[in-house]
Enzyme design. Structure first.
Site, mmCIF file in Angstrom:
data_model
loop_
_atom_site.group_PDB
_atom_site.id
_atom_site.type_symbol
_atom_site.label_atom_id
_atom_site.label_comp_id
_atom_site.label_asym_id
_atom_site.label_seq_id
_atom_site.Cartn_x
_atom_site.Cartn_y
_atom_site.Cartn_z
ATOM 1 N N LYS A 128 -2.321 2.825 -3.661
ATOM 2 C CA LYS A 128 -1.811 1.529 -4.090
ATOM 3 C C LYS A 128 -2.411 1.220 -5.456
ATOM 4 C CE LYS A 128 -1.626 -3.318 -2.522
ATOM 5 N NZ LYS A 128 -1.971 -4.249 -1.420
ATOM 6 N N SER A 166 1.736 -7.441 -0.542
ATOM 7 C CA SER A 166 1.628 -6.826 -1.855
ATOM 8 C C SER A 166 1.699 -5.305 -1.845
ATOM 9 C CB SER A 166 0.316 -7.258 -2.515
ATOM 10 O OG SER A 166 -0.810 -6.756 -1.794
ATOM 11 N N SER A 199 -0.531 -8.339 3.425
ATOM 12 C CA SER A 199 -0.013 -7.419 2.408
ATOM 13 C C SER A 199 0.337 -6.037 2.920
ATOM 14 C CB SER A 199 -1.019 -7.293 1.252
ATOM 15 O OG SER A 199 -1.041 -8.481 0.506
#
Length: 467
Positions: free
Chosen positions: A75, A150, A174
């Protein structure tokens, strides 16, 4: 069967048996990324040459490294030396770190091959993945809609078959929000469960690392690897035992299951369930009852949550490393507003919010204590169109995020484990998910129940792009 159609568990086993080679597997997924990602926005950076070189360096299969040869990606909040790491922000558009974060190093030690960086919103601050340094992460089921956030890029990559699984992080939903949006499985571990990304070193103890995968067993397999990724450096770890992949293959027995649609945002914003979310929730109850569990309403009456969470959310933004005089130049309007708000908060107000969060945690755990598992909706609404969130009014933007996903952030405040699992398709064929919340350290129980639901619901369609 093509390589990307194998589960992560199947692919890891094939690699260990020497039936496929790390370079072959990496090449297969890199080819899919090159062919399919332009319309999806899962990746912000693809490091093909580095990936193939890393695959070649692995040598012979190694059973002590559970992710040996498995292609993953970082990520874009995780720094990897020599790879652009933008944190979803123009402020770091040209940043190339010289040192890797502990999670990236741990994945290397576990034998994983990084294919690049998955997309995230600016500093991971929102529940949707649209930034000004990369294309938006789009839902493979309907690219006109967003993927949530996210960890939107990671969820898209898994859903579309660009990765077999993906590490991610979750500070308010997220992992679970994007996983539920695109119809895959996401696990938020208990606070303190992991030695890296434990939450014990995060503001308010909110943000933890965790897995996204297509199946419950695959997500549990990656969770096992993350748990084993490093020696524990804290005196506290979550109670309970793995290996969690084994829990996905076990009968959980008859359990007490609480169900609730109550959210701590009720009355603060619109938290009503749309038709698809309600149908998935009702289907979850029916499957749990059919499995023989004792299902009853959870008597939970949360108090004072919006004030404490919005204060902590703004305070966490105050640490973003951009000077006051550069906020409007380097940051998006929402992030700049959050930073200003956070830096203007009085210390007394911030400390009061953290104290209130501790009270909320204790009260929530006490309310859920009669149950082995609590079932809630995963999301309240169907995926939102790209560009739907208000970019001019920050407070309305946050309210929109809470209306979309009102059931996730309180789990972070409470430090509890939770996962989202898709249960049934909506009218368009997109899988709609529910959320299972466990007791502190109760990952094994929610994984076993999720696998039971997964088996009972039967096969679900996959997005056309994943074929």
């Amino acid at each position: 069967m093509d390589i990307h159609e194998l589960s992560a568990v199947e692919l890891a086993a094939a690699l260990q048996r020497g039936e496929v080679a790390p370079r072959e597997v990496a090449t297969h997924f890199l080819d899919r990324i090159a062919r399919l990602d332009d319309g999806l926005g899962a990746f912000t950076e693809v490091t093909a040459a580095r990936a193939l070189a890393a695959a070649d360096r692995l040598g012979r299969p190694d059973p002590t490294r559970p992710l040996w040869g498995l292609p993953l990606a970082d990520k874009d909040l995780t720094a990897r030396a020599g790879v652009p790491t933008r944190y979803g922000s123009r402020a770091f558009a040209a940043y190339v770190p010289v040192a890797s974060d502990p999670l990236a190093l741990a994945l290397d030690e576990l034998g994983a091959v990084s294919l690049g960086k998955t997309s995230t919103p600016e500093f991971g601050m929102t529940g949707y993945t649209e930034s000004r340094v990369a294309p938006p992460a789009r839902n493979p089921w309907d690219p006109a809609t967003g993927a949530g956030g996210s960890s939107g890029g990671a969820a898209v990559a898994v859903s579309a078959g660009l990765l077999p699984a993906a590490p991610a992080s979750d500070g308010g939903g997220s992992i679970r929000i994007p996983a539920a949006t695109v119809g895959v499985v996401g696990i938020k571990p208990s606070r303190g469960r992991l030695p890296i990304g434990s939450g014990l070193d995060a503001p308010g103890g909110l943000s933890v690392a965790g897995p996204i995968a297509r199946t419950v067993e695959d997500a549990a397999f990656l969770l096992d690897a993350l748990v084993a990724s490093a020696p524990y450096t804290y005196a506290t770890r979550a109670p309970g035992r793995g290996p969690f992949a084994a829990a996905a293959r076990c009968d959980p027995g008859r359990l007490r299951v609480g169900v609730t649609t109550v959210t701590p945002w009720d009355g603060w914003t619109d938290t009503a369930l749309d038709r698809a979310a309600r149908a998935a929730f009702d289907r979850g109850i029916a499957l749990l009852e059919a499995a023989g569990h004792d299902v009853s309403d959870a008597d939970w009456q949360p108090r004072g949550y919006p004030e404490l969470f919005t204060t902590i959310w703004r305070a966490s933004a105050a640490r973003i490393p951009v000077a006051d005089d550069r906020l409007d130049l380097d940051l998006e309007p929402l992030t700049a507003w959050l930073v200003r708000e956070g830096r203007a908060l009085a210390a007394e107000r911030v400390l009061a919010a953290y104290a209130a969060a501790t009270v909320f945690e204790r009260e929530t755990i006490a309310a859920f204590a009669p149950f082995d598992v609590v079932l809630t909706p995963a999301l309240a609404q169907s995926p939102r169109p790209v560009g739907w969130y208000d970019q001019d009014d920050p407070e309305r933007n946050f309210a929109q995020q809470c209306s979309y996903a009102p059931h996730t952030s309180f789990v972070n405040v409470s430090g509890l484990p939770a996962l989202t699992v898709p249960l049934l398709p909506d009218a368009s064929g997109r899988p709609v998910s529910v959320q299972l919340i466990g007791r502190p350290g109760g990952e094994g129980t929610i994984i076993a129940v999720a696998a039971q639901l997964e088996a009972a619901r039967g096969p679900l369609p996959r997005p056309p792009v994943a074929a």
